[in-house]
Design a protein around this motif. Structure first.
Motif, PDB file in Angstrom:
ATOM      1  N   LEU A 111      42.801  74.664  38.662  1.00  0.00           N
ATOM      2  CA  LEU A 111      42.559  74.351  40.067  1.00  0.00           C
ATOM      3  C   LEU A 111      43.084  72.959  40.401  1.00  0.00           C
ATOM      4  O   LEU A 111      42.738  71.983  39.743  1.00  0.00           O
ATOM      5  CB  LEU A 111      41.058  74.431  40.367  1.00  0.00           C
ATOM      6  CG  LEU A 111      40.628  74.125  41.801  1.00  0.00           C
ATOM      7  CD1 LEU A 111      41.246  75.110  42.785  1.00  0.00           C
ATOM      8  CD2 LEU A 111      39.110  74.157  41.894  1.00  0.00           C
ATOM      9  N   ASP A 113      43.365  69.777  42.890  1.00  0.00           N
ATOM     10  CA  ASP A 113      42.718  69.060  43.990  1.00  0.00           C
ATOM     11  C   ASP A 113      43.842  68.495  44.837  1.00  0.00           C
ATOM     12  O   ASP A 113      44.543  67.569  44.432  1.00  0.00           O
ATOM     13  CB  ASP A 113      41.829  67.947  43.434  1.00  0.00           C
ATOM     14  CG  ASP A 113      41.149  67.123  44.519  1.00  0.00           C
ATOM     15  OD1 ASP A 113      41.499  67.285  45.716  1.00  0.00           O
ATOM     16  OD2 ASP A 113      40.295  66.299  44.168  1.00  0.00           O
ATOM     17  N   GLU A 122      39.368  76.209  48.292  1.00  0.00           N
ATOM     18  CA  GLU A 122      39.616  75.213  47.254  1.00  0.00           C
ATOM     19  C   GLU A 122      38.539  74.125  47.295  1.00  0.00           C
ATOM     20  O   GLU A 122      38.008  73.738  46.256  1.00  0.00           O
ATOM     21  CB  GLU A 122      40.991  74.571  47.444  1.00  0.00           C
ATOM     22  CG  GLU A 122      42.147  75.485  47.146  1.00  0.00           C
ATOM     23  CD  GLU A 122      43.489  74.890  47.528  1.00  0.00           C
ATOM     24  OE1 GLU A 122      44.483  75.322  46.931  1.00  0.00           O
ATOM     25  OE2 GLU A 122      43.562  74.016  48.410  1.00  0.00           O
ATOM     26  N   LEU A 126      36.095  73.011  44.191  1.00  0.00           N
ATOM     27  CA  LEU A 126      36.350  71.720  43.557  1.00  0.00           C
ATOM     28  C   LEU A 126      35.090  71.131  42.928  1.00  0.00           C
ATOM     29  O   LEU A 126      35.163  70.500  41.877  1.00  0.00           O
ATOM     30  CB  LEU A 126      36.948  70.724  44.556  1.00  0.00           C
ATOM     31  CG  LEU A 126      38.409  70.962  44.912  1.00  0.00           C
ATOM     32  CD1 LEU A 126      38.843  70.004  46.023  1.00  0.00           C
ATOM     33  CD2 LEU A 126      39.312  70.823  43.704  1.00  0.00           C
ATOM     34  N   ASN A 131      38.973  70.657  37.701  1.00  0.00           N
ATOM     35  CA  ASN A 131      40.135  70.526  38.569  1.00  0.00           C
ATOM     36  C   ASN A 131      40.854  69.235  38.238  1.00  0.00           C
ATOM     37  O   ASN A 131      40.319  68.360  37.571  1.00  0.00           O
ATOM     38  CB  ASN A 131      39.716  70.565  40.046  1.00  0.00           C
ATOM     39  CG  ASN A 131      38.778  69.453  40.402  1.00  0.00           C
ATOM     40  OD1 ASN A 131      39.195  68.321  40.630  1.00  0.00           O
ATOM     41  ND2 ASN A 131      37.469  69.754  40.443  1.00  0.00           N
TER      42      ASN A 131
END
Length: 178
Positions: A111, A113, A122, A126, A131
């Motif tokens: 993932l 950021d 998203e 987070l 992430n």
């Protein structure tokens, strides 16, 4: 060189470059269809790699994705969206590797950021999932490119675990996966 869908780069776009950094990517939703998604995430990456090789670039550095796998059983209809993403990213990796660069670095973050550009889903994840900030990935790609080529692996994959560790270390290039 004409790249699919009318986008083009000059034939000498990468002339004189030692390294090309490629972080092309979109989503199926933004692209509008599975075919349009594949055009950006695979065809454009493959065309860029071909052009870089033709211009004599020695090192190609690619942002891919955690779990990328060109053998994933996704189909062109775009069913099973996650599998389409995984397969397309794996196909892009293969396209880069097939060019035979002296050195290839493939970064497989999980993932990302994206700061203020993060989409709602998203942002929600987070706080729950591991992430890495896009600025950290960019910094690690540069540190990897600055690594002494004689000490670097010809093909190096950097998985999320290695990226997270190197991001915390600040000025240390990531260690490739084994």
């Amino acid at each position: 060189m004409t790249i699919p869908h009318g986008w083009s780069l000059a034939e000498d776009a990468f002339a004189g470059a030692n390294v090309v950094f490629c972080a092309l990517g979109t989503t199926r939703k933004v692209a509008g269809s599975a075919a349009a998604f594949k055009k950006v995430d695979y065809e454009y990456v493959a065309a860029g790699a071909r052009l870089a090789k033709a211009c004599g670039v020695a090192h190609f550095s690619l942002v891919s994705a955690q779990g990328a796998n060109h053998k994933c059983p996704a189909n062109d209809l775009g069913l099973f969206h996650g599998l389409l993403y995984t397969k397309t990213k794996g196909m892009a990796e293969q396209a880069v590797l097939q060019q035979g660069f002296q050195r290839v670095s493939i970064f497989r973050p999980g993932l990302l950021d994206r700061g203020v550009k993060a989409r709602a889903a998203e942002k929600m994840f987070l706080g729950m999932l591991s992430n890495i900030h896009v600025k950290d990935v960019a910094r690690l790609m540069i540190l990897d490119a600055l690594r002494d080529a004689s000490c670097a692996e010809p093909v190096a994959f950097f998985e999320m675990k290695q990226l997270m560790a190197a991001a915390k270390a600040q000025d240390q290039a990531p260690t490739p996966s084994r």
